[in-house]
Write an enzyme that holds these catalytic residues in place. Structure first.
Site, short mmCIF file in Angstrom:
data_model
loop_
_atom_site.label_atom_id
_atom_site.label_comp_id
_atom_site.label_asym_id
_atom_site.label_seq_id
_atom_site.Cartn_x
_atom_site.Cartn_y
_atom_site.Cartn_z
N CYS A 380 0.58 -1.39 -0.35
CA CYS A 380 0.15 -0.12 -0.58
C CYS A 380 1.24 1.13 0.04
O CYS A 380 1.46 1.35 -0.84
CB CYS A 380 -0.93 0.19 1.54
SG CYS A 380 -2.76 1.06 0.85
N HIS A 506 -3.72 -5.27 0.33
CA HIS A 506 -2.78 -5.81 1.59
C HIS A 506 -2.96 -6.87 1.57
O HIS A 506 -3.52 -7.34 2.22
CB HIS A 506 -3.76 -4.45 2.90
CG HIS A 506 -3.29 -3.71 2.98
ND1 HIS A 506 -1.94 -3.09 3.79
CD2 HIS A 506 -4.28 -2.23 3.26
CE1 HIS A 506 -2.10 -1.66 4.15
NE2 HIS A 506 -3.69 -1.72 2.66
N GLU A 508 -1.24 -9.04 3.41
CA GLU A 508 -1.19 -9.88 4.38
C GLU A 508 -2.37 -9.87 4.77
O GLU A 508 -2.38 -10.91 5.88
CB GLU A 508 -0.64 -8.87 5.48
CG GLU A 508 -1.55 -7.29 5.73
CD GLU A 508 -0.92 -6.59 5.73
OE1 GLU A 508 -0.88 -6.40 3.49
OE2 GLU A 508 -1.01 -4.74 5.52
N1 GLN Z 1 -1.97 6.54 2.83
C1 GLN Z 1 -2.17 5.83 1.62
C2 GLN Z 1 -3.27 6.57 0.60
O1 GLN Z 1 -4.51 6.21 1.73
C3 GLN Z 1 -1.62 4.40 2.31
C4 GLN Z 1 -2.74 4.44 2.87
C5 GLN Z 1 -2.14 1.99 3.91
O2 GLN Z 1 -0.63 2.14 3.66
N2 GLN Z 1 -3.04 1.79 4.12
O3 GLN Z 1 -3.64 5.68 -0.03
#
Ligand code: GLN
Length: 532
Positions: A380, A506, A508
């Site tokens: 992400c 994600h 994970e």
């Molecule tokens: N802050 C970033 C976004 O909102 C990444 C979010 C995250 O890592 N879950 O796109």
């Protein structure tokens, strides 16, 4: 339907979620269909707006529900895929009651905790697990908490409504060891059970978290004071090697036998073998490697819970012990020399995150991985960081950034998603949950998944800016995973690098101990390969 209610006593962080998940695992090993569910007594609608440094990771389900990390344990320990029906907070319950009140649904009545709030809780328990044999419901917090009382009251009512049949109360408690006295103490457990009895709940099984084994004498004492048979006093010793030892440990204590006997469930014998195989693999790894986790939520280890678990699963799959060394992103930022941070590191992992803090340090880590050909996995924010780093140091856009960090940057290689721009409210408004991703043949991503289409869970507001796609590609970046509906970059990877991959989702959250997520598994495989 059979109901198992799990409450906790004495202190929080007893691992009730792990215990609930492990009990679910044991019942599945006996061929039963299990549904797990959690109620959190806090007033937030969901944990989505809470700081991970306080509350731990926000876990995301396929349907986009943002939940407590215990749901992660449930999905890892059982075969279930959970949804918003498996997680509730007091905030949601009260919001529903207040909405009905304004609607006039209770017209003429005084709206009260009993029966209106308790009815809402019971409805959600009764609605769970339509096709399951057993519903396991965990109540967050500790007995004696004011905010937990309506939940316990609802459980008591369910037992009454079911004639005290097909309902089982499991109380997880702490047996502290007092060093000065050299003794384990049962009094806190007695008192927390007394609190439960005050509200009309008589626990059937007491699970005792303890640092050292409890003697037979102590089991008898707990049995006598807590009004449960001696065999229903279950010892849950601190786990030495891994949380995945827990199903075997509880099976050894005959927890699944007692549960099935009390609920009068006939099942096949428990096949614990798959869990024993996992533990065996964890105990006797053939190799070892170290991954650097470049992080900023450092006060609570649970802030990156699923990432740690997915790494452990990849270790199991690769027959290897993966050590995780946490590297403080802010310290990296201040450092003159990068080498010392990475001297023992075989792979670099950048997890998700929000806000500006530590960003420059993370960019330095990505640069180090790219230049030193160290396997890199960005999750992400970790993918967005890889894009910013590439724009700055390969394309030469020194000020490249995400508009999350610098809204006015002249090179917004990561920018807010179009449909996020008019959103004002913070709660539950990100791009959440499972979305499809199309993989490009011949890439490392495809090699890992061996599939043209996959679905992965998201939680973000920003995205890779497609205006820069061609320039990136010309200099060796491959966009190996694309959302087919909106043409969003979901995966990027470097062409000339042993393994450098960033994902907007994600992975994970979909990794299991028996089946590591393919990208995590391949990341660790690459780490091992590059190590020699
Ligand atoms: N802050 C970033 C976004 O909102 C990444 C979010 C995250 O890592 N879950 O796109």
């Amino acid at each position: 339907m059979k109901y198992i209610f799990i409450t906790g006593g004495v202190v929080s962080s007893l691992g009730k979620g792990l215990t609930a998940g492990s009990l679910g695992a044991l019942l599945e090993c006996r061929g039963l269909k299990v549904c797990t569910q959690k109620f959190d007594p806090y007033l937030n609608i969901d944990p989505g707006t809470m700081n991970p440094s306080q509350h731990g990771e926000v876990y995301v389900l396929d349907d986009g529900t943002e939940t407590d990390l215990d749901l992660g344990h449930y999905e890892r320990f059982t075969s279930s895929t959970l949804s918003k029906k498996n997680t509730f907070t007091s905030g949601q319950i009260y919001a529903s009651v207040l909405h009905k009140e304004r609607n006039g649904d209770y017209l003429g009545k005084t709206v009260q905790v009993i029966p209106h709030v308790t009815n809402e809780i019971k409805e959600r328990i009764y609605a769970a697990g339509e096709d399951a044999d057993v519903v396991i419901t965990e109540i967050g917090g500790t007995t004696g908490d004011i905010e937990g009382l309506p939940f316990l009251e609802a459980l008591r009512q369910i037992a009454l409504e079911r004639n005290h049949e097909n309902v089982l109360f499991v109380h997880v408690t702490l047996i502290p060891f007092l060093k000065a006295a050299g003794e384990l103490k049962t009094k806190p457990t007695q008192q927390s059970v007394a609190k439960l009895r005050e509200i009309g709940i008589l626990p059937d099984i007491i699970i005792c978290r303890t640092e050292i084994p409890i003697s037979d004498e102590m089991r008898q004492k707990i049995s006598l004071f807590c009004n449960v048979p001696v065999k229903s006093v279950i010892e849950e010793l601190d786990l030495k090697v891994s949380i995945y030892e827990l199903p075997s440990l509880l099976h050894f204590e005959k927890l699944d036998d007692i549960v099935c006997e009390k609920l009068r469930i006939q099942t096949q014998p428990c096949n614990i073998q798959p869990w024993e195989t996992i533990v065996e693999k964890i105990k006797f790894p053939k190799r070892e490697c170290t991954v650097g986790l470049v992080a900023k939520y450092l006060d609570v280890k649970d802030a990156y819970k699923s990432v740690y678990e997915a790494i452990a699963h990849s270790g199991i799959q690769n027959d290897c012990k993966v050590n995780v060394e946490v590297i403080d992103a802010e310290e990296l930022e201040q450092a003159d020399e990068m080498d010392e941070f990475f001297s023992n590191i075989d792979g670099i992992l950048l997890p998700g995150g929000f806000g500006n803090r530590g960003i420059e340090g993370k960019i330095l880590a990505a640069k180090f991985a790219r230049e030193h050909r160290i396997p890199y996995f960005g999750l992400c924010l970790g993918m967005q960081i890889a894009a910013i780093e590439f724009a700055r140091h390969v394309l030469g856009y020194g000020d490249a950034n995400s508009t999350e960090m610098v809204p006015e940057t002249s090179n917004p290689v990561v920018r807010m998603m179009l449909n996020q721009r008019n959103i004002q409210k913070k709660g539950g408004t990100m791009r959440l949950g499972s979305y499809p991703c199309k993989l490009i043949l011949g890439t490392k991503a495809y090699e890992a998944y061996r599939n043209a289409y996959v679905n992965e869970r998201h939680r973000h507001r920003y995205e890779f800016n497609n205006d820069y796609r061609q320039q990136f590609e010309e200099r060796g970046m491959i966009f190996s995973g694309i959302n087919p509906d909106f043409d969003l970059v979901e995966i990027l990877e470097l062409k000339d690098h042993p393994w450098f991959l960033g994902v907007q989702f994600h992975p994970e959250f979909r990794s299991k101990p028996q089946r590591a997520h393919p990208l995590f598994a391949d990341f660790i495989a690459a780490v091992l390969k590059e190590k020699v």
